[in-house]
Design a protein around this motif. Structure first.
Motif, PDB file in Angstrom:
ATOM      1  N   MET A 192      -2.967 -21.824   4.097  1.00  0.00           N
ATOM      2  CA  MET A 192      -2.551 -20.824   3.106  1.00  0.00           C
ATOM      3  C   MET A 192      -1.421 -19.976   3.654  1.00  0.00           C
ATOM      4  N   THR A 193      -0.380 -19.828   2.877  1.00  0.00           N
ATOM      5  CA  THR A 193       0.732 -19.009   3.371  1.00  0.00           C
ATOM      6  C   THR A 193       0.411 -17.534   3.215  1.00  0.00           C
ATOM      7  N   LYS A 194       0.867 -16.764   4.195  1.00  0.00           N
ATOM      8  CA  LYS A 194       0.645 -15.307   4.162  1.00  0.00           C
ATOM      9  C   LYS A 194       1.486 -14.696   3.053  1.00  0.00           C
ATOM     10  N   GLN A 195       0.925 -13.638   2.441  1.00  0.00           N
ATOM     11  CA  GLN A 195       1.672 -12.952   1.397  1.00  0.00           C
ATOM     12  C   GLN A 195       2.776 -12.102   2.022  1.00  0.00           C
ATOM     13  N   LEU A 196       3.956 -12.156   1.439  1.00  0.00           N
ATOM     14  CA  LEU A 196       5.084 -11.402   1.978  1.00  0.00           C
ATOM     15  C   LEU A 196       5.457 -10.239   1.047  1.00  0.00           C
ATOM     16  N   PHE A 197       5.931  -9.163   1.671  1.00  0.00           N
ATOM     17  CA  PHE A 197       6.267  -7.963   0.903  1.00  0.00           C
ATOM     18  C   PHE A 197       7.663  -7.475   1.266  1.00  0.00           C
ATOM     19  N   THR A 198       8.283  -6.800   0.315  1.00  0.00           N
ATOM     20  CA  THR A 198       9.548  -6.137   0.634  1.00  0.00           C
ATOM     21  C   THR A 198       9.236  -4.844   1.390  1.00  0.00           C
ATOM     22  N   GLY A 199      10.259  -4.288   2.028  1.00  0.00           N
ATOM     23  CA  GLY A 199      10.073  -3.014   2.735  1.00  0.00           C
ATOM     24  C   GLY A 199       9.640  -1.917   1.779  1.00  0.00           C
ATOM     25  N   ALA A 200      10.203  -1.937   0.567  1.00  0.00           N
ATOM     26  CA  ALA A 200       9.850  -0.918  -0.428  1.00  0.00           C
ATOM     27  C   ALA A 200       8.369  -1.011  -0.772  1.00  0.00           C
ATOM     28  N   GLU A 201       7.891  -2.256  -0.942  1.00  0.00           N
ATOM     29  CA  GLU A 201       6.465  -2.438  -1.240  1.00  0.00           C
ATOM     30  C   GLU A 201       5.609  -1.971  -0.064  1.00  0.00           C
ATOM     31  N   MET A 202       6.124  -2.196   1.142  1.00  0.00           N
ATOM     32  CA  MET A 202       5.367  -1.767   2.332  1.00  0.00           C
ATOM     33  C   MET A 202       5.235  -0.246   2.393  1.00  0.00           C
ATOM     34  N   VAL A 203       6.309   0.446   1.998  1.00  0.00           N
ATOM     35  CA  VAL A 203       6.250   1.913   1.984  1.00  0.00           C
ATOM     36  C   VAL A 203       5.116   2.349   1.068  1.00  0.00           C
ATOM     37  N   VAL A 204       5.080   1.760  -0.134  1.00  0.00           N
ATOM     38  CA  VAL A 204       4.068   2.129  -1.119  1.00  0.00           C
ATOM     39  C   VAL A 204       2.671   1.763  -0.614  1.00  0.00           C
ATOM     40  N   LYS A 205       2.532   0.568  -0.046  1.00  0.00           N
ATOM     41  CA  LYS A 205       1.214   0.141   0.459  1.00  0.00           C
ATOM     42  C   LYS A 205       0.747   1.028   1.615  1.00  0.00           C
ATOM     43  N   ALA A 206       1.692   1.425   2.468  1.00  0.00           N
ATOM     44  CA  ALA A 206       1.329   2.281   3.604  1.00  0.00           C
ATOM     45  C   ALA A 206       0.851   3.646   3.102  1.00  0.00           C
ATOM     46  N   LEU A 207       1.566   4.213   2.131  1.00  0.00           N
ATOM     47  CA  LEU A 207       1.173   5.526   1.595  1.00  0.00           C
ATOM     48  C   LEU A 207      -0.208   5.434   0.947  1.00  0.00           C
ATOM     49  N   THR A 208      -0.457   4.320   0.261  1.00  0.00           N
ATOM     50  CA  THR A 208      -1.772   4.116  -0.358  1.00  0.00           C
ATOM     51  C   THR A 208      -2.857   4.009   0.712  1.00  0.00           C
ATOM     52  N   ALA A 209      -2.560   3.258   1.764  1.00  0.00           N
ATOM     53  CA  ALA A 209      -3.539   3.097   2.854  1.00  0.00           C
ATOM     54  C   ALA A 209      -3.843   4.447   3.511  1.00  0.00           C
ATOM     55  N   LEU A 210      -2.885   5.371   3.445  1.00  0.00           N
ATOM     56  CA  LEU A 210      -3.076   6.685   4.068  1.00  0.00           C
ATOM     57  C   LEU A 210      -3.619   7.709   3.066  1.00  0.00           C
ATOM     58  N   ASP A 211      -4.113   7.211   1.922  1.00  0.00           N
ATOM     59  CA  ASP A 211      -4.768   8.059   0.908  1.00  0.00           C
ATOM     60  C   ASP A 211      -3.863   9.133   0.320  1.00  0.00           C
ATOM     61  N   VAL A 212      -2.598   8.834   0.212  1.00  0.00           N
ATOM     62  CA  VAL A 212      -1.674   9.809  -0.379  1.00  0.00           C
ATOM     63  C   VAL A 212      -1.931   9.901  -1.882  1.00  0.00           C
ATOM     64  N   LYS A 213      -1.962  11.128  -2.394  1.00  0.00           N
ATOM     65  CA  LYS A 213      -2.196  11.313  -3.837  1.00  0.00           C
ATOM     66  C   LYS A 213      -0.906  11.660  -4.573  1.00  0.00           C
ATOM     67  N   TYR A 214      -0.026  12.400  -3.905  1.00  0.00           N
ATOM     68  CA  TYR A 214       1.228  12.796  -4.544  1.00  0.00           C
ATOM     69  C   TYR A 214       2.407  12.588  -3.598  1.00  0.00           C
ATOM     70  N   VAL A 215       3.515  12.147  -4.200  1.00  0.00           N
ATOM     71  CA  VAL A 215       4.778  12.101  -3.470  1.00  0.00           C
ATOM     72  C   VAL A 215       5.765  12.944  -4.272  1.00  0.00           C
ATOM     73  N   PHE A 216       6.449  13.838  -3.580  1.00  0.00           N
ATOM     74  CA  PHE A 216       7.392  14.738  -4.237  1.00  0.00           C
ATOM     75  C   PHE A 216       8.805  14.257  -3.914  1.00  0.00           C
ATOM     76  N   GLY A 217       9.602  13.992  -4.935  1.00  0.00           N
ATOM     77  CA  GLY A 217      10.904  13.443  -4.591  1.00  0.00           C
ATOM     78  C   GLY A 217      11.911  13.390  -5.714  1.00  0.00           C
ATOM     79  N   TYR A 218      12.987  12.699  -5.399  1.00  0.00           N
ATOM     80  CA  TYR A 218      14.125  12.589  -6.318  1.00  0.00           C
ATOM     81  C   TYR A 218      14.829  11.272  -6.001  1.00  0.00           C
ATOM     82  N   PRO A 219      15.053  10.417  -7.014  1.00  0.00           N
ATOM     83  CA  PRO A 219      15.618   9.101  -6.697  1.00  0.00           C
ATOM     84  C   PRO A 219      17.115   9.134  -6.421  1.00  0.00           C
ATOM     85  N   GLY A 220      17.604   8.054  -5.859  1.00  0.00           N
ATOM     86  CA  GLY A 220      19.027   7.893  -5.593  1.00  0.00           C
ATOM     87  C   GLY A 220      19.245   6.494  -5.032  1.00  0.00           C
TER      88      GLY A 220
END
Lengths: 165, 576
Positions: free
Chosen positions: B1-29
């Motif tokens: 079975m091949t391992k699932q691959l993620f983009t860096g952006a997805e990793m940021v989101v997954k890491a924040l989720t793993a760290l139980d983050v509830k809110y992110v305050f920001g502004y896109p660009g």
């Protein structure tokens, strides 16, 4: 008074700038600073020569220790230690008399002539800061100094004491 | 079975989720659009869109100060990141755990002065606890985990993580793994105080005749307020709090002698000056506390407990330094007191308290009530606000006179109730901080106490309040001038009001209404209480109270410049 600090830190991008930044941010003095990776290339070792009274030195040691990248820091000044600095110096050696004299001074200081040009000798010398200063002064009285480069001092404690992970 | 691959952006989101983050305050660009795209496709945490990145940092900061959880900020490269600088410095000075995720141009462009490129690691270096440049996409999760660990452990502080665009884009993928149990060989903060030092401290405390407990923000940060109260009650000693430490012991506790320092109470500063032993707990002898360090408490033996060794003997020499987490050290002190069968010296205590009560009788925290038809006194507003909210509101302050009035006239019963930029003194902090608190505690009264100067430094966030339904109550003490600046100009600069008054103030009621909120102006003392009550009874709408107060009022008491800790002006022209 003059102090020699040895710092062992993670060899990460930006870790040197954090040390240098800390010294300027807190108005600590840097007389010289040398840095290079150690035999374990995940680690770097820095030697800093600085000046300050006991209170300032205490703050310097604590502030450096507080940096996340820093593993250990020690003040070598008050314990038995060896410190060395490397000097590369280019001087005029125009005629026989001058060449002989430069060679003689270099021998006395146990330096070595590492490059020769038509009118130029390049000399290498190691020693502590006093010896290097004395050598430069002696040469300066004898001939013209074209250029010099000093490494800043590196230091290590004598005996069993070691700065390691 | 091949391992699932993620983009860096997805990793940021997954890491924040793993760290139980509830809110992110920001502004896109540009550089973080991939992260925003990944956020759009998840619902583990909510993103709060601010109107200026500085507000994102203060909002995260307020959220953190109220909850104790690490605040997370997301900003784009260049101006997005540099707009965070003031907020990062604010968090740094008050030891607030924060993680700032800053975009960066692609690694191939770094150093080329590319569009929206700034060296944010360099810009923020003196004001962060640590920072990381990510250069490998599979490092992202563990770098973020380390950032969280560093931010919240030891002496907390902000951590910046720089994320270059090419690590985030869909073309580059890698395996995701994260270790949230971070261990680092170069970073192991001390937790327990040295047993020998604890013994030494207890011996000195036991022999003290005029002991003062001086506690700071460390008590709030480490949730040690119950322990502090127990210690103070065991010792039967007076306790003073720094501006950052208010609520560490209840503001109505009989052993509490008020805030100390520049605008502290006379009894607090006098007690410090006359103490034979000062027990400093999670406080750092800031210059706004000590006044002239050369004249600071020359007769006191100082026991200094702090998690940060650099804070000890930095400005004031400590006779007994104890490095450790303040909650753990207080427990150790209590154990040792028990072990040594500590009994308070009742005779010495009674003399000491008699003396303190004489200073208390001066009533240094007081003001002359309004004459008939005169303008409202700002202190009066804070007193009314205290009464109407039963002293239970979260009070988030901006910076200036209103901040000091709130600190003096709103006794905080609990820690984390008083939220202000004590170290950096950042105007514009109050509103976004209050928004962060309201997000965490929607059922509680959350007040932003501010002035006509400070509120305009982040007034655009009224728009964010509408978007996310954050009905904070803004209590603006409008004196048509920069009150604290004006006060100093009155006292020190011959009354020359250079650039300290505000011409062309907006109609704040209309501003509030334009943003979709309720605006109420209060001009008459007779309507103060009714209108305040009305404002606090409106639950689902933000209320902006524009209260016109006496612009001539000064904050007293006030330490006399270059004097000892207890040399104070009690009121205009009257020294203690």
């Amino acid at each position: 008074m003059r102090r020699i600090l040895a710092i062992l830190l993670e060899n990460e991008p930006g870790s040197l700038s954090r040390i240098v930044g800390l010294f300027s941010q807190r108005a600590f003095n840097i007389e010289s600073l040398t840095v290079a990776p150690t035999e374990d290339n995940t680690l770097s070792r820095i030697t800093i020569a600085t000046r300050g009274d006991d209170k300032i030195l205490e703050q310097i040691l604590k502030q450096v220790n507080k940096l996340i990248d820093v593993i250990k820091v020690t003040d070598l000044t008050d314990r038995k230690h060896v410190e060395r600095e490397l000097l590369l110096i280019k001087v005029l050696a125009m005629n026989d008399k001058s060449r002989t004299e430069v060679k003689r001074i270099t021998d006395i200081f146990r330096g070595s002539i590492i490059d020769i040009g038509k009118q130029i000798y390049t000399i290498q010398l190691t020693g502590d800061a006093d010896k290097i200063n004395a050598f430069i002064e002696t040469l300066n009285n004898e001939t013209e100094i074209i250029e010099s480069a000093r490494s800043g001092c590196v230091g290590i404690a004598r005996g069993e004491k070691a700065l390691r992970v | 079975m091949t391992k699932q691959l993620f983009t860096g952006a997805e990793m940021v989101v997954k890491a924040l989720t793993a760290l139980d983050v509830k809110y992110v305050f920001g502004y896109p660009g540009g550089s973080v659009l991939d992260i925003y795209d990944a956020i759009f496709q998840q619902d583990d945490f909510e993103h709060i869109l601010v109107r200026h990145e500085q507000a994102a940092t203060h909002m995260a900061d307020g959220y953190t100060r109220a909850t104790g959880e690490v605040g997370v900020v997301l900003a784009t490269s260049g101006p997005g990141a540099t707009n965070c600088v003031t907020g990062i410095a604010t968090a740094y000075m008050d030891s607030i755990p924060m993680v700032v995720l800053a975009g960066q141009v692609a690694t191939t462009l770094i150093g080329d002065d590319a569009f929206q490129e700034t060296d944010i690691i360099g810009c923020s270096r003196p004001i962060v606890k640590h920072s990381f440049n990510c250069r490998n996409l599979e490092d992202i999760p563990n770098v973020i985990a380390k950032a969280f660990y560093i931010a919240k452990s030891g002496r907390p502080g902000p951590v910046v993580v720089e994320l270059p665009k090419d690590l985030l884009i869909p073309q580059n993928k890698g395996e995701f793994s994260i270790n949230t149990n971070v261990e680092m060989r170069s970073y192991n903060p001390t937790a327990k105080g040295h047993p020998k030092q604890i013994k030494k401290a207890v011996k000195i405390i036991s022999e003290a005749k005029k002991l003062v407990v001086y506690s700071g923000g460390g008590i709030v940060l480490s949730d040690a307020s119950k322990l502090l109260t127990k210690l103070v009650e065991t010792l039967k000693a007076p306790c003073t709090n720094t501006l950052m430490g208010l609520g560490g012991i209840s503001g109505t506790h009989e052993n509490f002698i008020g805030m100390l320092g520049m605008h502290g109470s006379l009894e607090a500063n006098k007690s410090m000056a006359n103490a034979d032993v000062i027990l400093a707990l999670g406080a750092r002898f800031d210059d706004r506390v000590t006044n002239n360090v050369k004249k600071f408490c020359p007769n006191a033996t100082i026991i200094h407990v702090d998690i940060d060794p650099t804070s000890i003997s930095k400005t004031i020499n400590a006779h007994v330094p104890i490095v450790g987490l303040v909650d753990i050290v207080i427990k150790q002190l209590l154990d040792e007191l028990k072990e040594t069968n500590f009994e308070p010296n009742e005779e010495a205590l009674s003399q000491w308290w008699d003396q303190i009560n004489q200073w208390r009788a001066v009533k240094s925290i007081s003001y002359v009530p309004e004459a008939e038809g005169a303008k409202i006194k700002p202190q009066h507003v804070v007193e009314s606000m205290y009464r109407i909210t039963n002293g239970e509101a979260y009070v988030c302050s901006d910076v200036g006179q209103h901040q000091m009035f709130a600190a003096q006239y709103y006794p905080f019963a609990k820690p984390r109730q008083w939220i202000n930029s004590g170290g950096l003194g950042t105007m514009g902090f109050g509103l976004p901080a209050a928004m962060g608190v309201k997000l965490a505690f929607p059922e509680s009264h959350v007040i932003c106490i501010t002035g006509d100067g400070s509120i305009q430094m982040n007034i655009q966030e009224l728009s964010t309040c509408l978007q996310y339904n954050l009905p904070v109550v803004i209590v603006s003490l409008n004196n048509r001038s920069l009150g604290m600046v004006r006060q100093w100009q009155d006292m020190i600069y011959g009354g020359r009001h250079s650039s300290s008054y505000m011409e062309s103030l907006p109609d704040f009621v209309k501003v509030a209404e334009a943003y979709g909120h309720v605006g109420i102006q209060i001009n008459e003392l007779s309507e103060l209480d009714t209108k305040l009550e009305e404002a606090f009874s409106i639950k689902n709408k933000l209320v902006f109270l524009d209260i016109l107060v006496d612009e001539k009022e000064h904050v007293y008491p006030m330490q006399i410049r270059h004097g000892a800790v207890d040399e104070m002006w009690i009121k205009k022209g009257e020294k203690a």
